[in-house]
Design a protein around this motif. Structure first.
Motif, short mmCIF file in Angstrom:
data_model
loop_
_atom_site.label_atom_id
_atom_site.label_comp_id
_atom_site.label_asym_id
_atom_site.label_seq_id
_atom_site.Cartn_x
_atom_site.Cartn_y
_atom_site.Cartn_z
N THR A 20 0.85 -1.19 0.00
CA THR A 20 0.00 0.00 0.00
C THR A 20 0.89 1.24 0.00
N SER A 44 -0.30 -0.72 -4.85
CA SER A 44 -1.58 -0.14 -4.46
C SER A 44 -1.38 1.28 -3.93
N VAL A 72 -6.96 2.85 2.06
CA VAL A 72 -6.77 1.94 3.19
C VAL A 72 -7.66 2.29 4.38
#
Length: 278
Positions: A20, A44, A72
């Motif tokens: 992430t 991501s 997130v």
């Protein structure tokens, strides 16, 4: 046997990794380094064009990567990320790096807007919580060597005044990682928490930081900061060795030692130093 992990491995080699915040900074550095080590990377980021840029950089070097958008702070998006990653890998990932984060600072408790508290905690703390909540069962049930890296900061234990929301968020990530490491002990899933001091990234520009704090952080990054690439390499090697804590810079390790040995003295000194510099 390493008391901090489950022994030496090479999990970062040929990893199927989900990262992430991979659009820039440490997240992008993790992605590029893992691709260099032969891995397949899910890049991501909430900023999908930035994630694509990282994936394209990897592809240009002959690596394999895909870009996926993910906020997130929304657990349903993290679940979707896990589903799409497993579809692309044709199986579970072997490494998850909860890196997405923002910077904030410059105001004392009581002066910091509650909206800033919510913004920082939702990304910096709930992001890793969501990542661990969604991906831990997947890695554990896969029954093969795997790794989880959570990106915290030396701010997790070196609570400098004027950065309360950031400090609290990173202290939470540190505690989350320690708890998860205990729960996964003996499973073959290694947990590492990254606690750097200053890393040469754009987190200051992208965060909510006062002008004075931004100038000071810029100066410290320039003088003492490690490159994101160096930090990523050191952290991956730490996870390979099964170690829980990764503190890349000497100043982080010094602060860790002082805080553990003389916590009251450290806290008072930090407060007095802040008053002098302000």
């Amino acid at each position: 046997m390493d008391i901090f992990g489950v022994g030496s491995s090479r999990r970062s080699r040929s990893a199927d990794a989900v990262i992430t915040g991979a659009g820039s900074g440490i997240g992008a550095a993790f992605a590029v380094e893992l691709a260099r080590r032969g891995g397949r990377i899910v890049c991501s980021d909430i900023d999908e064009p930035a994630a694509h840029k990282t994936a394209q950089q990897i592809a240009a070097g002959g690596g394999k990567a895909v870009a996926l958008a993910c906020d997130v702070t929304r657990v349903e998006e993290v679940y979707r990320l896990a589903e799409e990653a497993q579809s692309w890998f044709c199986g579970p990932p072997t490494l998850v790096i909860n890196n997405a984060g923002v910077g904030a600072g410059g105001a004392f408790i009581g002066d910091t807007e509650l909206a800033d508290w919510n913004w920082v905690l939702n990304i910096n703390l709930w992001g890793p919580i969501h990542g661990c909540h969604v991906f831990t069962p997947i890695l554990r049930e896969a029954g093969r060597p795997a790794g989880i890296i959570n990106v915290a900061s030396a701010a997790a234990f070196g609570a400098i005044p004027g950065m309360a929301a950031y400090n609290v968020s990173k202290a939470g990530v540190l505690s989350l990682s320690e708890t998860l490491a205990a729960e996964l002990a003996g499973t073959g899933v290694n947990v590492t928490v990254l606690c750097p001091t200053f890393v040469k990234t754009n987190i200051v520009d992208a965060g909510r930081i006062s002008t004075h704090a931004t100038h000071l952080a810029d100066q410290l990054m320039r003088w003492t900061g490690f490159s994101a690439q160096r930090v990523a390499q050191m952290c991956l090697d730490t996870n390979d060795r099964g170690r829980l804590y990764c503190m890349p810079q000497p100043d982080a390790r010094i602060v860790w030692g002082i805080k553990r040995l003389t916590p009251t003295v450290f806290t008072r000194a930090a407060g007095l130093t802040t008053r002098i510099t302000n």
